[in-house]
Design a protein around this motif. Structure first.
Motif, mmCIF file in Angstrom:
data_model
loop_
_atom_site.group_PDB
_atom_site.id
_atom_site.type_symbol
_atom_site.label_atom_id
_atom_site.label_comp_id
_atom_site.label_asym_id
_atom_site.label_seq_id
_atom_site.Cartn_x
_atom_site.Cartn_y
_atom_site.Cartn_z
ATOM 1 N N GLU A 149 11.924 4.336 3.772
ATOM 2 C CA GLU A 149 10.810 3.899 2.938
ATOM 3 C C GLU A 149 9.862 3.078 3.790
ATOM 4 O O GLU A 149 10.291 2.205 4.552
ATOM 5 N N LEU A 150 8.579 3.363 3.680
ATOM 6 C CA LEU A 150 7.564 2.621 4.402
ATOM 7 C C LEU A 150 6.958 1.573 3.476
ATOM 8 O O LEU A 150 6.602 1.875 2.330
ATOM 9 N N THR A 151 6.870 0.341 3.945
ATOM 10 C CA THR A 151 6.185 -0.711 3.201
ATOM 11 C C THR A 151 5.081 -1.281 4.084
ATOM 12 O O THR A 151 5.151 -1.212 5.318
ATOM 13 N N ALA A 152 4.065 -1.847 3.451
ATOM 14 C CA ALA A 152 2.954 -2.406 4.215
ATOM 15 C C ALA A 152 2.473 -3.694 3.569
ATOM 16 O O ALA A 152 2.441 -3.813 2.343
ATOM 17 N N THR A 153 2.125 -4.660 4.410
ATOM 18 C CA THR A 153 1.434 -5.846 3.919
ATOM 19 C C THR A 153 -0.057 -5.565 4.024
ATOM 20 O O THR A 153 -0.560 -5.144 5.069
ATOM 21 N N VAL A 154 -0.761 -5.777 2.914
ATOM 22 C CA VAL A 154 -2.164 -5.386 2.800
ATOM 23 C C VAL A 154 -2.986 -6.567 2.306
ATOM 24 O O VAL A 154 -2.649 -7.183 1.291
ATOM 25 N N ARG A 155 -4.055 -6.855 3.005
ATOM 26 C CA ARG A 155 -4.988 -7.878 2.558
ATOM 27 C C ARG A 155 -6.080 -7.224 1.710
ATOM 28 O O ARG A 155 -6.693 -6.252 2.124
ATOM 29 N N GLY A 156 -6.294 -7.762 0.518
ATOM 30 C CA GLY A 156 -7.345 -7.223 -0.343
ATOM 31 C C GLY A 156 -6.982 -5.937 -1.033
ATOM 32 O O GLY A 156 -7.862 -5.139 -1.367
ATOM 33 N N HIS A 157 -5.683 -5.705 -1.262
ATOM 34 C CA HIS A 157 -5.281 -4.501 -1.999
ATOM 35 C C HIS A 157 -5.925 -4.476 -3.380
ATOM 36 O O HIS A 157 -6.326 -3.419 -3.875
ATOM 37 N N ASP A 158 -6.026 -5.641 -4.000
ATOM 38 C CA ASP A 158 -6.761 -5.790 -5.260
ATOM 39 C C ASP A 158 -8.172 -6.245 -4.918
ATOM 40 O O ASP A 158 -8.367 -7.366 -4.424
ATOM 41 N N PRO A 159 -9.187 -5.386 -5.127
ATOM 42 C CA PRO A 159 -10.562 -5.754 -4.763
ATOM 43 C C PRO A 159 -11.028 -7.056 -5.406
ATOM 44 O O PRO A 159 -11.915 -7.735 -4.857
ATOM 45 N N ARG A 161 -9.306 -9.683 -5.552
ATOM 46 C CA ARG A 161 -8.721 -10.780 -4.768
ATOM 47 C C ARG A 161 -8.734 -10.378 -3.286
ATOM 48 O O ARG A 161 -7.704 -10.054 -2.708
ATOM 49 N N PRO A 162 -9.895 -10.412 -2.656
ATOM 50 C CA PRO A 162 -10.032 -9.868 -1.296
ATOM 51 C C PRO A 162 -9.221 -10.600 -0.230
ATOM 52 O O PRO A 162 -8.943 -10.025 0.827
ATOM 53 N N ASP A 163 -8.833 -11.836 -0.464
ATOM 54 C CA ASP A 163 -8.080 -12.594 0.535
ATOM 55 C C ASP A 163 -6.580 -12.609 0.272
ATOM 56 O O ASP A 163 -5.811 -13.150 1.078
ATOM 57 N N GLU A 164 -6.163 -12.023 -0.826
ATOM 58 C CA GLU A 164 -4.747 -12.035 -1.175
ATOM 59 C C GLU A 164 -3.993 -10.971 -0.382
ATOM 60 O O GLU A 164 -4.457 -9.843 -0.221
ATOM 61 N N VAL A 165 -2.817 -11.336 0.133
ATOM 62 C CA VAL A 165 -1.963 -10.401 0.884
ATOM 63 C C VAL A 165 -0.806 -9.983 0.000
ATOM 64 O O VAL A 165 -0.078 -10.833 -0.529
ATOM 65 N N THR A 166 -0.646 -8.685 -0.198
ATOM 66 C CA THR A 166 0.416 -8.153 -1.035
ATOM 67 C C THR A 166 1.182 -7.089 -0.264
ATOM 68 O O THR A 166 0.754 -6.631 0.806
ATOM 69 N N THR A 167 2.323 -6.683 -0.808
ATOM 70 C CA THR A 167 3.143 -5.639 -0.200
ATOM 71 C C THR A 167 3.078 -4.386 -1.053
ATOM 72 O O THR A 167 3.267 -4.449 -2.271
ATOM 73 N N VAL A 168 2.802 -3.248 -0.413
ATOM 74 C CA VAL A 168 2.795 -1.968 -1.116
ATOM 75 C C VAL A 168 3.931 -1.124 -0.561
ATOM 76 O O VAL A 168 4.339 -1.279 0.591
ATOM 77 N N HIS A 169 4.441 -0.222 -1.386
ATOM 78 C CA HIS A 169 5.639 0.537 -1.040
ATOM 79 C C HIS A 169 5.352 2.037 -1.066
ATOM 80 O O HIS A 169 4.677 2.535 -1.968
ATOM 81 N N GLY A 170 5.891 2.750 -0.087
ATOM 82 C CA GLY A 170 5.823 4.203 -0.054
ATOM 83 C C GLY A 170 4.734 4.714 0.871
ATOM 84 O O GLY A 170 3.609 4.197 0.880
ATOM 85 N N GLN A 171 5.074 5.726 1.661
ATOM 86 C CA GLN A 171 4.121 6.269 2.625
ATOM 87 C C GLN A 171 2.870 6.801 1.958
ATOM 88 O O GLN A 171 1.754 6.579 2.448
ATOM 89 N N ALA A 172 3.028 7.512 0.830
ATOM 90 C CA ALA A 172 1.862 8.067 0.148
ATOM 91 C C ALA A 172 0.926 6.960 -0.312
ATOM 92 O O ALA A 172 -0.304 7.106 -0.259
ATOM 93 N N VAL A 181 -4.695 -2.888 5.920
ATOM 94 C CA VAL A 181 -3.278 -2.912 6.268
ATOM 95 C C VAL A 181 -3.070 -3.859 7.445
ATOM 96 O O VAL A 181 -3.734 -3.737 8.483
ATOM 97 N N GLN A 182 -2.169 -4.822 7.279
ATOM 98 C CA GLN A 182 -1.875 -5.781 8.332
ATOM 99 C C GLN A 182 -0.693 -5.329 9.193
ATOM 100 O O GLN A 182 -0.713 -5.454 10.413
ATOM 101 N N GLU A 183 0.332 -4.815 8.525
ATOM 102 C CA GLU A 183 1.576 -4.481 9.228
ATOM 103 C C GLU A 183 2.389 -3.536 8.360
ATOM 104 O O GLU A 183 2.276 -3.570 7.126
ATOM 105 N N VAL A 184 3.184 -2.679 8.985
ATOM 106 C CA VAL A 184 4.092 -1.813 8.243
ATOM 107 C C VAL A 184 5.522 -2.090 8.683
ATOM 108 O O VAL A 184 5.778 -2.533 9.805
#
Length: 335
Positions: A149-159, A161-172, A181-184
């Protein structure tokens, strides 16, 4: 600057052998690289990411607990020859059913691969059987024998909250995520590598990374400890092939040099010998050269884009690889 041409010879040493080349990646980017490399070497191995969770692959993975077969299928199809046999089987394994039932969207090759996995109980042996059926000009290996499973830390995933960093799951999801995307990372975090893939890297004359979806197809290989160790231990020279353009969502707004910075962040001890980029895609050559030098590498610019769209031309890309293999030296005669 490289001036490429559609005419090239197979790379050869004194014995007439061709270099052992290992290509790492997944999806359409790896397919483009394999379509080019099979034109210039007779000893080619693809090591393919196994984190896909979308489409036909995702459905088979969820239903049967198998490795996602889609990127493996694409790699096998790319290794098919240009004769009638190769063209026919490439089209067959890539064919997707269109129906109102459960088969809708499934690729024939995915079902064939999974059937052989069930019959043989060995993912590597099964892929070799498919390769023999297709007359593939090379070998295809999964980078790991367990689904990842691929996960990524993403800044601004929610437009909102542009400065918020969240984790998203799944390659798709990662491939199409809004934000930066900051890191996978992979789950499990230290997945076992397929031993044959590790040995192929150790035995190679050249290793090619990219092109392809940077975070979801290229970076995952650098998160498998045994593969990273092999990449640092091998005497092979390493080529990093950059994309023709940023990918919407995943690397939107990225410069060519930023792709190199991402690689260095995920594998800080890894060195690269040559960075290959399309000459029309590089606007700031000095910055790219500096980024490559931080990886201990040099930059080769070539015309590798197809004239009819944003994709690599297999013959132009083959000519660029061929020139790099010839002009950047080798450890000794091709084995």
């Amino acid at each position: 600057m490289i001036r490429t041409t559609r005419r090239f010879r197979r790379s050869a040493g004194r014995s007439g052998a061709t270099p052992k080349v290992v290509a790492l990646g997944g999806g359409h980017g790896l397919s483009a690289s394999l379509s080019a490399l099979r034109r210039i070497t007779q000893d080619l191995t693809a090591v393919v990411t196994v984190a896909d969770d979308g489409g036909s692959s995702g459905r088979l993975r969820q239903e049967m607990g198998v490795l996602p077969p889609g990127d493996l299928r694409k790699a096998l199809a790319a290794l098919c020859g240009d004769d009638e046999w190769g063209r026919t089987w490439s089209q067959v394994v890539q064919h997707r059913f269109v129906s109102q039932g459960e088969l809708h969207g499934h690729a024939v090759g995915n079902l064939l691969i999974v059937a052989l996995w069930e019959q043989l109980g060995d993912p590597v042996a099964a892929l070799e059987w498919v390769g023999r059926l297709l007359g593939a000009h090379g070998r295809v290996l999964p980078m790991s024998a367990v689904p990842l499973e691929l996960t990524a830390t993403v800044r601004g995933h929610d437009p909102a909250r542009p400065d918020e960093v969240t984790t998203v799951h799944g390659q798709a999801t990662v491939a199409l995520t809004p934000g930066e995307v900051q890191e996978v990372q992979l789950v499990p975090h230290d997945p076992p590598a397929v031993p044959e893939a590790v040995q192929a890297v150790l035995d190679a004359d050249w290793v090619v990374l990219g092109p392809g979806s940077w975070f979801s197809s290229v970076m995952p290989h650098l998160l498998v400890p045994d593969l990273v160790s092999a990449l640092m231990e091998t005497r092979a020279r390493k080529v990093l092939a950059l994309n023709l353009a940023p990918q919407p969502g995943e690397t939107e707004g990225f410069s060519p040099q930023r792709h190199l910075e991402v690689l260095a962040r995920h594998a800080p001890k890894l060195t690269i010998d040559v960075v290959l980029a399309d000459e029309a895609a590089v606007l700031d050559r000095d910055s790219l050269i500096q980024a490559a030098e931080r990886l201990s590498g040099t930059v080769e610019l070539a015309r590798v884009a197809a004239p009819d769209g944003p994709r690599h031309d297999p013959e132009l890309l083959a000519a660029a690889y061929d020139r790099i293999f010839r002009m950047h030296g080798r450890i000794g005669p091709w084995r």
